[in-house]
Design an enzyme around this catalytic site. Sequence first.
Site, PDB file in Angstrom:
ATOM      1  N   HIS A  24       0.913  -1.123   0.103  1.00  0.00           N
ATOM      2  CA  HIS A  24       0.225   0.099  -0.001  1.00  0.00           C
ATOM      3  C   HIS A  24       0.863   1.317   0.109  1.00  0.00           C
ATOM      4  CE1 HIS A  24       0.291   0.177   4.375  1.00  0.00           C
ATOM      5  NE2 HIS A  24      -0.360  -0.868   4.614  1.00  0.00           N
ATOM      6  N   HIS A  78      -5.688  -8.380  14.971  1.00  0.00           N
ATOM      7  CA  HIS A  78      -5.873  -7.058  13.850  1.00  0.00           C
ATOM      8  C   HIS A  78      -6.515  -7.472  12.662  1.00  0.00           C
ATOM      9  CE1 HIS A  78      -4.764  -3.715  11.836  1.00  0.00           C
ATOM     10  NE2 HIS A  78      -3.565  -4.174  11.363  1.00  0.00           N
ATOM     11  N   GLU A  80      -6.784  -5.794   9.517  1.00  0.00           N
ATOM     12  CA  GLU A  80      -6.412  -5.417   8.427  1.00  0.00           C
ATOM     13  C   GLU A  80      -6.109  -6.630   7.417  1.00  0.00           C
ATOM     14  OE1 GLU A  80      -2.878  -2.950   8.547  1.00  0.00           O
ATOM     15  OE2 GLU A  80      -3.216  -2.017   6.479  1.00  0.00           O
ATOM     16  N   ASP A  82      -4.217  -8.096   5.539  1.00  0.00           N
ATOM     17  CA  ASP A  82      -3.307  -8.912   5.142  1.00  0.00           C
ATOM     18  C   ASP A  82      -2.967 -10.110   6.415  1.00  0.00           C
ATOM     19  OD1 ASP A  82      -2.460  -6.694   6.517  1.00  0.00           O
ATOM     20  OD2 ASP A  82      -0.418  -6.625   6.623  1.00  0.00           O
ATOM     21  N   HIS A 145      -1.986  -0.285  15.302  1.00  0.00           N
ATOM     22  CA  HIS A 145      -2.086   0.862  14.570  1.00  0.00           C
ATOM     23  C   HIS A 145      -3.372   1.102  14.190  1.00  0.00           C
ATOM     24  CE1 HIS A 145      -1.455  -0.379  10.073  1.00  0.00           C
ATOM     25  NE2 HIS A 145      -1.607  -1.585  10.922  1.00  0.00           N
ATOM     26  N   ASP A 164       0.829  -6.042  14.738  1.00  0.00           N
ATOM     27  CA  ASP A 164       1.850  -5.488  13.619  1.00  0.00           C
ATOM     28  C   ASP A 164       2.855  -4.972  14.277  1.00  0.00           C
ATOM     29  OD1 ASP A 164       1.012  -6.094  11.017  1.00  0.00           O
ATOM     30  OD2 ASP A 164      -0.490  -4.362  10.780  1.00  0.00           O
ATOM     31  N   TYR A 191       9.655   0.142   9.266  1.00  0.00           N
ATOM     32  CA  TYR A 191       8.220  -0.285   9.471  1.00  0.00           C
ATOM     33  C   TYR A 191       7.664   0.909  10.590  1.00  0.00           C
ATOM     34  CZ  TYR A 191       4.394  -3.046  10.282  1.00  0.00           C
ATOM     35  OH  TYR A 191       3.049  -3.678  10.534  1.00  0.00           O
ATOM     36  N   HIS A 224       4.562  -9.714  10.899  1.00  0.00           N
ATOM     37  CA  HIS A 224       5.534  -9.549   9.741  1.00  0.00           C
ATOM     38  C   HIS A 224       6.935  -9.813  10.134  1.00  0.00           C
ATOM     39  CE1 HIS A 224       2.356  -8.227   7.200  1.00  0.00           C
ATOM     40  NE2 HIS A 224       2.006  -6.699   8.058  1.00  0.00           N
TER      41      HIS A 224
END
Lengths: 397, 53
Positions: A24, A78, A80, A82, A145, A164, A191, A224
């Site tokens: 993104h 989370h 999101e 991904d 986040h 994350d 990051y 990640h």
Amino acid sequence: MNAVEIAKGVYSVGVIDWNIRDFHGYSVENGSTYNAFLIVDEKVVLIDTVKKGFEDQLLANIAQVIDPKKIDIMISNHTEMDHSGSLPRIMHAIGEDKPLYCSKMGQKNLSEHFKQPWKYHAVENGETLDIGSRSLTFLETRMLHWPDSMFTYCKEDKILFSSDAFGQHYAGFELFDDVVGHTIMSHAKKYFANILMLYTAKILKVLEQVRESGLEIDMICPDHGIIWRKEPEKIIAAYDKWSRQAGEKKAIVVYDTMWHSTQKMAEAIASGIAAEGVFAKPVHIRSSHRSDIMTEVLDAKAVVVGSPTLNNNIFPTVSDVLTYMKGLKPKNKIGAAFGSYGWSGESVKLIRAELEAMKFDMMASDLRVQYVPDDAGLESCVAFGREIGRAVNKALE
Amino acid sequence: MDKYVCDICGYVYDPEAGDPDNGVSPGTAFADLPADWVCPVCGASKDDFSKED
């Protein structure tokens, strides 16, 4: 990647995305991973899933350890995509009637993403789930986040599944900090700069709470990149330092140029800054990615922005970087604006307004040079750079 | 009455609307919100809010 046992009965079952380069709008030159963790106890728990398109690999990794149908509880730290993109497929594979643990905001956000009648269990902050020989505690970390973000902590193994936070975009078979080596810190820093910089006030509060609660952490498993097992305290200390944004003895001169005039100015300004003993780096925007520029901004004390005037405006690539930077809310910066122009020269004033809106401590004056800087023009750039360098030294006294 | 914006997530508290989901009736000024009221989006406390320009 195969399933790897990272502690007794705890498995890393995530996947590697070797080929992703644009996350993104953030450049991930080393690819990334989407991590997921399986805990086999009296109850079998899966923490997070992976990006859509990688479901088969995730299921195959789980199947190396246990039949996916035997998973009793799904935890989503989370929302999101991904980490949740594979949820529909995974819930189908493990059984749609299995409970899906998440934060209150997680339930809201997952419902809005997937419109599925899953059996949600919205946890209270600090709620504990007994899974046999272990217990899992859920810690809400709103806006770290996303509003739904939370950590899952296993007291018995002293493992923090941190979503994350503490992550890095790094694809590799090296699963741990002690295997990959110190180069991982630059990925962790990038990051932080691109995903978390705007939440530093919140991060400092969370770190304080963690310290006060005396939470023992032997291992941090982010969603990640690599797992921090040798020195989890090292990444926590780095987060503390980055969140304070004190700035180092460093200035970054970010610019774009049409006919090399603003470039000449940028390089002369940087040389002036360096002459005052401050590390200086001119960064040409079209030769760098905005996400790498933000990594440099993170620990720079001064951010100097230059643009030619194009059609009475800032050069578009400079606006791109300014918009991105504004959203990430860097703090405690000294700011300065400069640029070459032909006849109207609005860009410098517009940059100043943008940097003022970011609450940068602006140098008293800006610097404009018409057309091509001559010797006198370049001298004024060096002098301008020296002023910035002195301001940095003074601010860090 | 003034609106207040959450410095953490950008949520805007509008006194005219209040925050009925969390027991705050419409027409409640920001100053009159209970001390333990938090941002309904991100959980930030009242001191993380600034008056909207």
